[in-house]
Write a protein that holds these residues in place. Structure first.
Motif, mmCIF file in Angstrom:
data_model
loop_
_atom_site.group_PDB
_atom_site.id
_atom_site.type_symbol
_atom_site.label_atom_id
_atom_site.label_comp_id
_atom_site.label_asym_id
_atom_site.label_seq_id
_atom_site.Cartn_x
_atom_site.Cartn_y
_atom_site.Cartn_z
ATOM 1 N N UNK A 131 13.044 -0.381 -14.494
ATOM 2 C CA UNK A 131 13.685 0.923 -14.415
ATOM 3 C C UNK A 131 15.182 0.988 -14.920
ATOM 4 N N UNK A 132 15.403 -0.146 -14.942
ATOM 5 C CA UNK A 132 17.071 -0.517 -15.406
ATOM 6 C C UNK A 132 17.909 0.210 -14.521
ATOM 7 N N UNK A 133 17.566 0.017 -13.307
ATOM 8 C CA UNK A 133 18.359 0.515 -11.910
ATOM 9 C C UNK A 133 19.344 -0.793 -11.456
ATOM 10 N N UNK A 134 20.482 -0.322 -11.403
ATOM 11 C CA UNK A 134 21.392 -1.531 -10.920
ATOM 12 C C UNK A 134 21.222 -1.829 -9.381
ATOM 13 N N UNK A 135 21.043 -2.981 -9.234
ATOM 14 C CA UNK A 135 20.729 -3.596 -7.832
ATOM 15 C C UNK A 135 21.992 -4.708 -7.479
ATOM 16 N N UNK A 136 22.005 -4.861 -6.393
ATOM 17 C CA UNK A 136 22.434 -5.917 -5.734
ATOM 18 C C UNK A 136 21.420 -6.755 -4.610
ATOM 19 N N UNK A 137 21.400 -8.110 -4.798
ATOM 20 C CA UNK A 137 20.491 -8.882 -3.744
ATOM 21 C C UNK A 137 21.681 -9.272 -2.435
ATOM 22 N N UNK A 138 21.139 -8.942 -1.302
ATOM 23 C CA UNK A 138 21.487 -9.160 -0.067
ATOM 24 C C UNK A 138 20.907 -10.001 0.925
ATOM 25 N N UNK A 139 21.191 -11.346 1.106
ATOM 26 C CA UNK A 139 20.246 -12.429 1.829
ATOM 27 C C UNK A 139 20.533 -12.040 3.587
ATOM 28 N N UNK A 140 19.416 -11.397 4.178
ATOM 29 C CA UNK A 140 19.809 -11.266 5.490
ATOM 30 C C UNK A 140 19.716 -12.482 6.218
ATOM 31 N N UNK A 141 20.790 -12.926 6.736
ATOM 32 C CA UNK A 141 20.755 -14.231 7.415
ATOM 33 C C UNK A 141 20.169 -14.224 8.821
ATOM 34 N N UNK A 142 19.095 -14.239 9.004
ATOM 35 C CA UNK A 142 18.302 -14.392 10.363
ATOM 36 C C UNK A 142 18.669 -15.560 11.047
ATOM 37 N N UNK A 143 18.732 -15.317 12.546
ATOM 38 C CA UNK A 143 18.694 -16.596 13.293
ATOM 39 C C UNK A 143 17.801 -17.573 13.002
ATOM 40 N N UNK A 160 18.664 7.886 -8.038
ATOM 41 C CA UNK A 160 19.328 6.816 -7.042
ATOM 42 C C UNK A 160 20.398 6.089 -8.394
ATOM 43 N N UNK A 161 21.867 5.928 -7.782
ATOM 44 C CA UNK A 161 22.590 5.203 -8.475
ATOM 45 C C UNK A 161 22.431 3.743 -8.667
ATOM 46 N N UNK A 162 21.763 3.225 -7.522
ATOM 47 C CA UNK A 162 21.653 1.924 -7.377
ATOM 48 C C UNK A 162 20.728 1.558 -6.238
ATOM 49 N N UNK A 163 20.533 0.126 -6.118
ATOM 50 C CA UNK A 163 19.767 -0.409 -4.875
ATOM 51 C C UNK A 163 20.216 -1.586 -4.243
ATOM 52 N N UNK A 164 19.769 -1.635 -2.965
ATOM 53 C CA UNK A 164 20.090 -3.089 -2.506
ATOM 54 C C UNK A 164 18.772 -3.605 -2.321
ATOM 55 N N UNK A 165 18.510 -4.939 -2.830
ATOM 56 C CA UNK A 165 17.237 -5.592 -2.330
ATOM 57 C C UNK A 165 17.666 -6.797 -1.145
ATOM 58 N N UNK A 183 0.605 -1.179 0.053
ATOM 59 C CA UNK A 183 0.138 -0.063 0.076
ATOM 60 C C UNK A 183 0.852 1.242 -0.056
ATOM 61 N N UNK A 184 2.164 1.250 0.259
ATOM 62 C CA UNK A 184 2.994 2.303 0.250
ATOM 63 C C UNK A 184 4.019 2.393 -1.056
ATOM 64 N N UNK A 185 3.572 1.586 -2.283
ATOM 65 C CA UNK A 185 4.254 1.729 -3.267
ATOM 66 C C UNK A 185 4.198 2.967 -4.057
ATOM 67 N N UNK A 186 3.346 3.449 -3.900
ATOM 68 C CA UNK A 186 3.104 4.741 -4.523
ATOM 69 C C UNK A 186 4.558 5.793 -4.229
ATOM 70 N N UNK A 187 5.436 5.483 -3.186
ATOM 71 C CA UNK A 187 6.125 6.387 -2.783
ATOM 72 C C UNK A 187 7.485 5.882 -3.431
ATOM 73 N N UNK A 188 7.648 4.789 -3.930
ATOM 74 C CA UNK A 188 8.798 4.382 -4.639
ATOM 75 C C UNK A 188 9.315 5.193 -5.819
ATOM 76 N N UNK A 189 8.326 5.459 -6.709
ATOM 77 C CA UNK A 189 9.001 6.355 -7.760
ATOM 78 C C UNK A 189 9.756 7.724 -7.401
#
Length: 203
Positions: free
Chosen positions: A134-146, A109-114, A97-103
């Motif tokens: 959008x063609x915005x470069x991104x990296x995927x970071x897996x958050x290692x939860x306990x 932005x130069x890039x993004x972390x997912x 419901x807050x996706x309207x803020x993303x644009x």
């Protein structure tokens, strides 16, 4: 004896560092606020509100039952990587419901972390699709939860059907050093993508 007037030689003024904007995105409860807070050298700006009973029908708490607050606009932080480079971090809200803020947040932005959580991997699909469109470069970071099962980066890459050039790394969003490594990877990847796009086409 005549004395010449000596000129006062001042050292050249240090150039202002380059500032870059990086988004921190991902699903609900994946650790975006935690990552920004862990790495920011200033007190991070947060727009968190308490979760309420009214939000339960739309906020899926499976896997994050202990979560009591949620970002409703953005998180903001800053990190100086070196004398020449400063990153401004903008954490996006995770709920649909807050996706309207993303644009607006993505503008400039130069890039993004997912950030991803292997217990709820499907929650990051929308963010990946958004940045790919959008063609915005991104990296995927897996958050290692306990307590979460850990998978090699190659397995996560295959599960998300990512382009081979997209960086995939494991991280602990609570640790500043781990979060910093993720941000450096995003900047490097974005610069590599930019350099490739500037290369002249072969005849």
């Amino acid at each position: 004896m005549a004395f010449g007037r000596s000129e006062c030689r001042r050292p050249p003024a240090a150039a202002d560092p380059m500032t870059l904007k990086i988004l921190v995105a991902g699903g609900f409860g994946v650790g975006k606020t935690t990552l920004v807070g862990a790495v920011s050298e200033i007190k991070p700006l947060r727009t968190e509100e308490r979760l309420t009973e009214a939000g339960r029908p739309v906020d899926d708490l499976d896997g994050v039952e202990s979560k009591t607050t949620t970002t409703v606009a953005m998180d903001f932080g800053r990190i100086t990587l070196n004398d020449e480079l400063v990153l401004y971090l903008f954490g996006t809200p995770g709920q649909d419901r807050f996706w309207f803020l993303w644009d607006e947040l993505a503008r400039g932005a130069l890039g993004a972390v997912v950030l991803t959580d292997t217990r709820r991997l499907e929650d990051c699909f929308a963010a990946i699709d958004y940045f790919e469109r959008r063609g915005l470069p991104f990296a995927v970071a897996v958050n290692c939860f306990e307590g979460a099962e850990h998978y090699p980066a190659a397995t996560v890459r295959e599960a998300l059907d990512l382009d081979p050039t997209v960086p995939v790394m494991l991280c602990d969003a609570r640790r500043s050093g781990s979060a910093r490594d993720v941000l450096i990877a995003v900047v490097q990847h974005a610069m590599d993508v930019g350099a490739t796009q500037r290369e002249p086409a072969l005849p």
